[in-house]
Enzyme design. Sequence first.
Site, PDB file in Angstrom:
ATOM      1  CD  GLU A  93      -2.956  -1.095   2.302  1.00 20.75           C
ATOM      2  OE1 GLU A  93      -2.684  -0.339   3.273  1.00 20.75           O
ATOM      3  OE2 GLU A  93      -3.916  -1.893   2.315  1.00 20.75           O
ATOM      4  CG  HIS A 110      -9.033   0.362   2.519  1.00 22.54           C
ATOM      5  ND1 HIS A 110      -8.115   1.234   1.962  1.00 22.54           N
ATOM      6  CD2 HIS A 110      -8.332  -0.450   3.346  1.00 22.54           C
ATOM      7  CE1 HIS A 110      -6.916   0.973   2.445  1.00 22.54           C
ATOM      8  NE2 HIS A 110      -7.014  -0.046   3.275  1.00 22.54           N
TER       9      HIS A 110
END
Length: 313
Positions: free
Chosen positions: A166, A200
């Site tokens: 990430e 997400h």
Amino acid sequence: MEEEVVSKGTAVVACTAMTLSYVAILYAPTLILRLPPPPSFNIFMIRRFVCAAISSIVSLLICALILPIRRKEASVLLGVYGIQVDHIVSWQAVVFPVFLTSLMYAGSLVLKSLVLVESWRDNVHHNEGVSVECIKIIVQKLIASIVSVTSNVLAWRNFVVAPLTEELVFRACMIPLLLCGGFKPYTVIYLCPIFFSLAHLNHLMEFYSKQNYSWAKTSMVVGLQLGYTVIFGSYASFLFIRTGHLIAPLVAHMFCNFMGLPVLFSRRNGMVSIAFVAGMVGFLSLLFPMTRPDLYNYRSNNCQCWHGYCSWS
């Protein structure tokens, strides 16, 4: 840097594409490659690890192709991504961000310390005092806990794979693109976390379909998670821009994943709330002094912009 060396539209489109690819590749084994369901949860997670690695590599390549970097040497490219070859692991880039981040978790740390002391007292009372056997039991429990974590696939996801991939995609690749697109650093600090939070959103369907949550409960859980990712993403972007080191937001990410949500108060002890407030005051006071670019970079080349990105071309 005032001039646009990459158009804003190109930068935003590239960041959007990287966000979508990061999520889409995670589902590629079943939806695109039509692979059979994994026989175990560990195999499922290993597939996810491979997919996350592939998506990170794709983002790194996209970034390298779009950015106006004439010198394609490995050291220059790695430097753009915040990987400084001459001092990959700078102690400042590790210690200062972890210390800053820990200040936000002062309440959590105090609560954990109180629980630890209480557990120690119970062990001492049960064994009628401190003895060699008592210390041996505590050490054995600690070792067993460490072994359990290192062999847990979820621990690898939370503390290694997720933070590393990430940060590579949403900080190392996106921030240079947005900065070169003419966005101001403070705009990037608030814009970049939007892509991070959008990545997400896949949890929305996962919670609803796999956890059997109602839409209301799913929306509440995911909403809280998205809010947290926006706040953390802004902080991580700030660290990356200020320090020029990928390691700075990476260690902060690992620490936050380990600690979870900060504890604001505890009914059992008012010290937790006092510690939280004191920690936040310390965090806000030290945020800029402890992230001064000259603390992390030996050579600035009289460049006023982040990590010399205006001289890449």
